[in-house]
Design an enzyme around this catalytic site. Structure first.
Site, short mmCIF file in Angstrom:
data_model
loop_
_atom_site.label_atom_id
_atom_site.label_comp_id
_atom_site.label_asym_id
_atom_site.label_seq_id
_atom_site.Cartn_x
_atom_site.Cartn_y
_atom_site.Cartn_z
CG HIS A 1 -69.79 3.05 20.57
ND1 HIS A 1 -70.32 2.23 19.60
CD2 HIS A 1 -68.59 3.45 20.09
CE1 HIS A 1 -69.48 2.14 18.58
NE2 HIS A 1 -68.41 2.87 18.87
CG HIS B 1 -59.85 4.66 14.72
ND1 HIS B 1 -60.41 4.95 13.49
CD2 HIS B 1 -60.89 4.30 15.52
CE1 HIS B 1 -61.72 4.77 13.55
NE2 HIS B 1 -62.04 4.38 14.77
#
Length: 726
Positions: free
Chosen positions: A99, A267
């Site tokens: 992020h 993921h």
């Protein structure tokens, strides 16, 4: 309290909203005022380091192996105040690094992990960054231990890479060398919305056409890094989400294969957190009281259990073994059917149909309990979209290829805004030249510079032609992601040679003369272009009575088409260059605002902006030979006439309604003396810019003007000379 009643008992001794707030800000009272803050941020007065501190030299003294070992050890030292999922902070640190880097966008090169900006508002309080404040606090002991040499920017990215290594991935490499900023970035436009997660329609011309996402934005909502994990505007539809994923990642410089690799590999580890009601979560860091000490998103009912945490509202892991790098993501996604359900927090997510309990991951806190995994709408897009599906099939058939593709994409994601390899420090810097690093070969330094200058001077080119070509070559530099600039001479390659703002006909003429000089003398074309600009500038200085030699350092190289990702250079095209009074077309944003944006990207401060613009005007370097702003009858001489005549009260100023330009008339006779654009007149109308303009208009500062122009010019020409860094 009444801030004016300071003398009264109990009166408040400070001016509320004055010194400490924004209520008295110039732009609040005068919304159309030109805000120069972006040129005045991150200055020396804001930096707590000693004046002689050299961060690059400090970084070279780091014990790199010790730092990496400490980060890896931290990952499995779960702390009670914020316990780790399955006893491993890997997923959290990967999300922190991701992020931090994922705010990068190719449109203007801003965002990204290169400055540690996630420590400050608004990024530190974006909804998508919930609980990443905890990750930074977990890393604080390591930052404290290694001090100045280990920047937050480096440590944040390193934590994600070490997390992947700890969980079994062979990473592609790592480069230290990022330097922290010390306050929020004022130059980054994150969107016009006034609320978090406002509907996507606010930033698309047509939500059904993903290409209409407002430039330079990349994320679909205010406060998100990429796309809404629940679907477009929170409505699940993987096929539609796939289109937004593709556009968003493309704007972050990723192709389809890199996008699929990052989605699937990102993921493969960790989990999402959505236990509990969203309205029970505390305020973000910037909205918390002082006793929270900068920790936001208080998790009511957390009770020291990792499984009880709340961040996104989506709940669950993507794989059976969330702390291991494996192919489990693909096993789940493609071997089971998935159905829409709501998380405990009420968020849309996809859950498997008829998955046996023994195939489910164990609870993040209690290994005796198994939990259903989940997929977001973006995950389902990897299965539904035919292009992404085909790529995933290729990954599944070759796990080693998947691991390598992901490792390379992760390296690109986390290093994209560092610029060329010359900026990377440390033992793990890959030797391979990657095209997205805009590689440039080393140029010659042993040629006779004086002989090259003599040939240029005898070439028949005018000073304006030489200065303009050098400027156009160098002005593409962006300090935001350290791309562009004169090194490489990419102005002679596609797409730059055909840009309207580069006046292709004039450019071709000049290059046709300079390239043979480079070939004859052994100098690079890049060096010769810059040298020609210096020759033209020295001629103009001499004509104005200044005997000044413009500094020059050889060594630029010449890039080739094979070294150049032409498509990635398209966003560097100057649509407006106030220094040459050029606008490709009329825009909603004013020319002076676009001038500030370009100046900030080029790394200029207010004084440098001012002196360069005034000098370029009198040098006669306007686009297309325009006379707007050329306030002198000595065109081609580097004089301070622009400022002298701009500030002369013998003139009056009048708008020309038809085309948005202005006339400067003699106050006594009414005769038109000059014409101008708003990018010219703002140096007389804006109080800050006028203060600088008046300095250069003074009778005693003609010499200072010449010296300052040369210094600013040299800074622009050398902005991308990372090979000269210590």
């Amino acid at each position: 309290m009444d801030g004016n009643n300071i003398g009264r008992e109990g009166g408040c001794p400070v001016m509320h909203g004055g010194n400490t707030g924004n209520d008295k800000a110039v732009t609040k009272w005068w919304p159309n005022a030109l805000n120069l803050d972006i040129l005045q941020q991150h200055g020396a007065r804001a930096n707590p380091m000693d004046p002689d501190y050299n961060h690059r030299e400090a970084v070279k003294g780091l014990d790199f192996e010790a730092v990496k070992a400490d980060v890896k050890a931290l990952l499995t030292e779960s702390q009670e105040w914020w316990p780790a999922d399955w006893g491993h902070y890997g997923g959290l640190m990967i999300r922190l690094a991701w992020h931090s880097a994922g705010s990068y966008r190719m449109g203007d090169g801003r965002g990204g992990a290169g400055s540690g900006n996630i420590r400050f508002a608004p990024l530190n309080s974006w909804p998508d960054n919930a609980s990443l404040d905890k990750a930074r606090r977990l890393l604080w002991p390591i930052k404290k231990k290694y001090g100045n040499a280990l920047s937050w920017a480096d440590l944040i990215v390193l934590s994600g890479s070490m997390a992947y290594e700890s969980m079994g991935l062979k990473t592609f490499g790592f480069g230290f060398g990022r330097e922290d900023i010390w306050g929020p970035e004022k130059d980054v436009y994150w969107g016009a919305e006034q609320e978090w997660l406002a509907p996507s329609e606010n930033r698309y011309g047509d939500l059904g056409d993903v290409s209409t996402l407002e430039n330079p934005l990349a994320a679909t909502h205010m406060g998100l890094i990429y796309v809404n994990p629940e679907g477009v505007n929170g409505q699940p539809d993987p096929a539609k989400t796939a289109l937004h994923v593709r556009e968003t990642f493309a704007r972050m410089a990723m192709n389809d294969e890199e996008t699929a690799a990052l989605t699937c590999g990102g993921h493969t580890v960790g989990k999402a957190h959505g236990m509990g009601a969203v309205d029970a979560i505390g305020a973000e860091p910037e909205g918390c009281p002082v006793q929270a000490q900068g920790l936001g998103w208080a998790n009511a009912g957390h009770q020291g259990k990792a499984a009880n945490a709340f961040t996104s509202g989506i709940e669950g892991a993507w794989t059976q073994h969330p702390t291991q790098w494996d192919m489990g993501y693909f096993d789940y996604l493609f071997n089971y059917e998935w159905e829409l359900k709501k998380s405990p927090a009420g968020a849309w997510q996809w859950e498997p149909v008829d998955m046996p309990d023994d195939k489910k991951p164990v609870d993040a806190s209690d290994p005796s309990v198994r939990r259903s995994p989940m997929m977001t709408d973006a995950d389902m897009a990897m299965k539904v979209d035919p292009i992404y599906n085909e790529i995933c099939q290729k990954f599944m058939a070759d796990p080693e290829y998947f691991a390598d593709t992901f490792a390379r994409a992760w390296f690109k994601l986390t290093h994209r805004d560092m610029g060329p390899r010359a900026n990377y420090i440390g033992p793990d810097v890959p030797n391979e030249d990657l095209i997205w690093q805009d590689p440039v070969p080393a140029g010659a330094t042993n040629y006779d510079v004086a002989a090259v200058k003599a040939k240029i001077a005898d070439s028949g080119l005018s000073a304006a032609e030489m200065i303009t070509t050098a400027w156009d070559s160098a002005r593409t530099f962006r300090g935001s992601d350290k791309r562009g600039g004169a090194n490489g001479a990419r102005i002679r390659l596609a797409p730059q040679k055909d840009w309207v703002g580069n006046e292709p006909e004039r450019l071709a003429k000049v290059l046709g003369i300079l390239e043979p000089i480079a070939a004859e003398t052994g100098a690079s074309v890049a060096d010769v272009i810059v040298l020609a600009g210096n020759v033209g500038l020295e001629q103009s200085l001499k004509a104005a009575g200044h005997d000044v030699e413009v500094p020059f350092t050889p060594g630029r190289g010449d890039a080739t088409d094979e070294m150049t990702d032409a498509a990635s250079f398209e966003p560097l095209e100057p649509l407006c260059d106030g220094f040459r009074n050029f606008e490709k077309e009329r825009y909603a944003v004013s020319p002076e605002e676009m001038l500030l944006d370009r100046a900030q990207l080029m790394g200029l401060n207010t004084g440098e902006l001012t002196v360069l613009l005034g000098g370029m005007r009198v040098l006669g370097t306007n686009y297309g030979g325009s006379k707007h702003g050329v306030f002198t009858d000595r065109v081609g001489q580097l004089t301070n006439d622009f400022f002298v005549n701009l500030t002369d009260m013998a003139n009056t100023w009048h708008p020309v309604e038809e085309d948005g330009t202005y006339e400067i008339r003699d106050r006594a006779t009414g005769a038109v003396k000059w014409t101008a654009t708003s990018a010219d007149l703002v140096f007389g109308s804006n109080s800050i810019l006028r203060a600088y303009a008046e300095v250069y208009a003074q009778d005693d500062n003609a010499g200072k003007f010449a010296r300052d122009f040369v210094a600013a010019w040299t800074k622009v020409m050398n902005a991308d000379r990372f090979d000269l860094l210590a």
